[in-house]
Design an enzyme around this catalytic site. Sequence first.
Site, PDB file in Angstrom:
ATOM      1  N   LYS A 251       1.951   7.277   4.085  1.00 20.30           N
ATOM      2  CA  LYS A 251       1.336   5.951   4.048  1.00 20.30           C
ATOM      3  C   LYS A 251       0.703   5.580   5.390  1.00 20.30           C
ATOM      4  O   LYS A 251       0.366   4.422   5.610  1.00 20.30           O
ATOM      5  CB  LYS A 251       2.402   4.903   3.680  1.00 20.30           C
ATOM      6  CG  LYS A 251       3.093   5.162   2.342  1.00 20.30           C
ATOM      7  CD  LYS A 251       4.154   4.106   2.083  1.00 20.30           C
ATOM      8  CE  LYS A 251       5.130   4.544   1.012  1.00 20.30           C
ATOM      9  NZ  LYS A 251       6.280   3.617   0.896  1.00 20.30           N
TER      10      LYS A 251
ATOM     11  N   PRO B 219       0.830  -1.218   0.000  1.00 23.53           N
ATOM     12  CA  PRO B 219       0.000   0.000   0.000  1.00 23.53           C
ATOM     13  C   PRO B 219       0.865   1.270   0.000  1.00 23.53           C
ATOM     14  O   PRO B 219       1.713   1.448   0.867  1.00 23.53           O
ATOM     15  CB  PRO B 219      -0.809  -0.104   1.295  1.00 23.53           C
ATOM     16  CG  PRO B 219      -0.582  -1.484   1.818  1.00 23.53           C
ATOM     17  CD  PRO B 219       0.708  -1.972   1.236  1.00 23.53           C
ATOM     18  N   GLU B 220       0.656   2.114  -0.999  1.00 26.54           N
ATOM     19  CA  GLU B 220       1.316   3.416  -1.078  1.00 26.54           C
ATOM     20  C   GLU B 220       0.234   4.489  -0.959  1.00 26.54           C
ATOM     21  O   GLU B 220      -0.915   4.169  -0.644  1.00 26.54           O
ATOM     22  CB  GLU B 220       2.094   3.537  -2.402  1.00 26.54           C
ATOM     23  CG  GLU B 220       3.116   2.407  -2.583  1.00 26.54           C
ATOM     24  CD  GLU B 220       3.907   2.525  -3.888  1.00 26.54           C
ATOM     25  OE1 GLU B 220       4.024   3.639  -4.433  1.00 26.54           O
ATOM     26  OE2 GLU B 220       4.398   1.486  -4.369  1.00 26.54           O
TER      27      GLU B 220
ATOM     28  N   ARG C 181      15.975  -2.230  -4.095  1.00 28.57           N
ATOM     29  CA  ARG C 181      14.582  -2.291  -4.498  1.00 28.57           C
ATOM     30  C   ARG C 181      14.532  -2.569  -5.988  1.00 28.57           C
ATOM     31  O   ARG C 181      15.232  -1.911  -6.768  1.00 28.57           O
ATOM     32  CB  ARG C 181      13.862  -0.950  -4.216  1.00 28.57           C
ATOM     33  CG  ARG C 181      13.921  -0.501  -2.771  1.00 28.57           C
ATOM     34  CD  ARG C 181      13.225  -1.466  -1.825  1.00 28.57           C
ATOM     35  NE  ARG C 181      11.819  -1.655  -2.145  1.00 28.57           N
ATOM     36  CZ  ARG C 181      10.853  -0.842  -1.731  1.00 28.57           C
ATOM     37  NH1 ARG C 181      11.128   0.193  -0.974  1.00 28.57           N
ATOM     38  NH2 ARG C 181       9.599  -1.080  -2.057  1.00 28.57           N
TER      39      ARG C 181
END
Length: 273
Positions: free
Chosen positions: A59, A2-3, A257
């Site tokens: 967030k 979730p962003e 990432r």
Amino acid sequence: VPELPEVETIKNELSPRIIGKRIVDVTLLDPKAVKEPSPEGFRRELKGKTIENLNRRGKYLLFHLSQGKTLIIHLRMTGALLLNNPADRYVRAVFRLSGGDQLAFVDRRRLGILRLTDHEEAIISKLGPEPLARGFTVGKFAQRLRGRTAPIKAVLLDQHVVAGVGNMYADELLFRAKIHPLRRTDSLSQKEIKTIYLAMRSVLHAAIEGKGASVDTYKRPAGNSGTAHIEFAVAHRENEPCPVCGTPITRLPVRNRGSYYCPRCQRFKNDRL
Ligand SMILES: [Zn+2]
């Protein structure tokens, strides 16, 4: 993961259902999810409080409660909040509300964090500005980037620079801006910074319209998926053809990432190096 658009969707869809309700009881199936205070104190202090408002910062979800308390929920990798949808094997906490509703915190990887505090500023004030705020101009964005030598992808993920952008949307916005994820931030021209800024705002707005992206475990409070990922050009699309030029999308690690990009549309150039 979730962003900003996913957390914003959760806030928007939960708000009309829970604001004004009282927390009748809390069941903690995973006491380790509570970072502050003790699990017992968390349960005891939440009981009887009314949810006066629900906000998002970066967030984080901020449940503003009666008596000045704030319940802060950070969903991290796999957290979700499901309303009246208890058939999930990864339920970590259940908040029983007045009127009979049940809000469940579910989290497969158990990295999400619950805290109850009188001092939300201690956590929230460290965050950078909201990228969609009216007052967040391209000039302010350029100021946040100034003097930074890290790759632009890593800088966009730094929550102290801007709050709420994560791996998926950083990849999408850099594709739209035609900027290579490894470009040194201090090598970007003013024109490129403006392009990145505009791409960031439009990618985030479109993802909120799509109610978030369900590429992994993200679920909306009713248990349904978002649709924002259908529009993704590069994120999680390794080896698929670039929608602009047909070149296979490539995955590249940037500071650990995975970053997805089009090697043709996002050519590497770094004039000052
Ligand atoms: Zn391309």
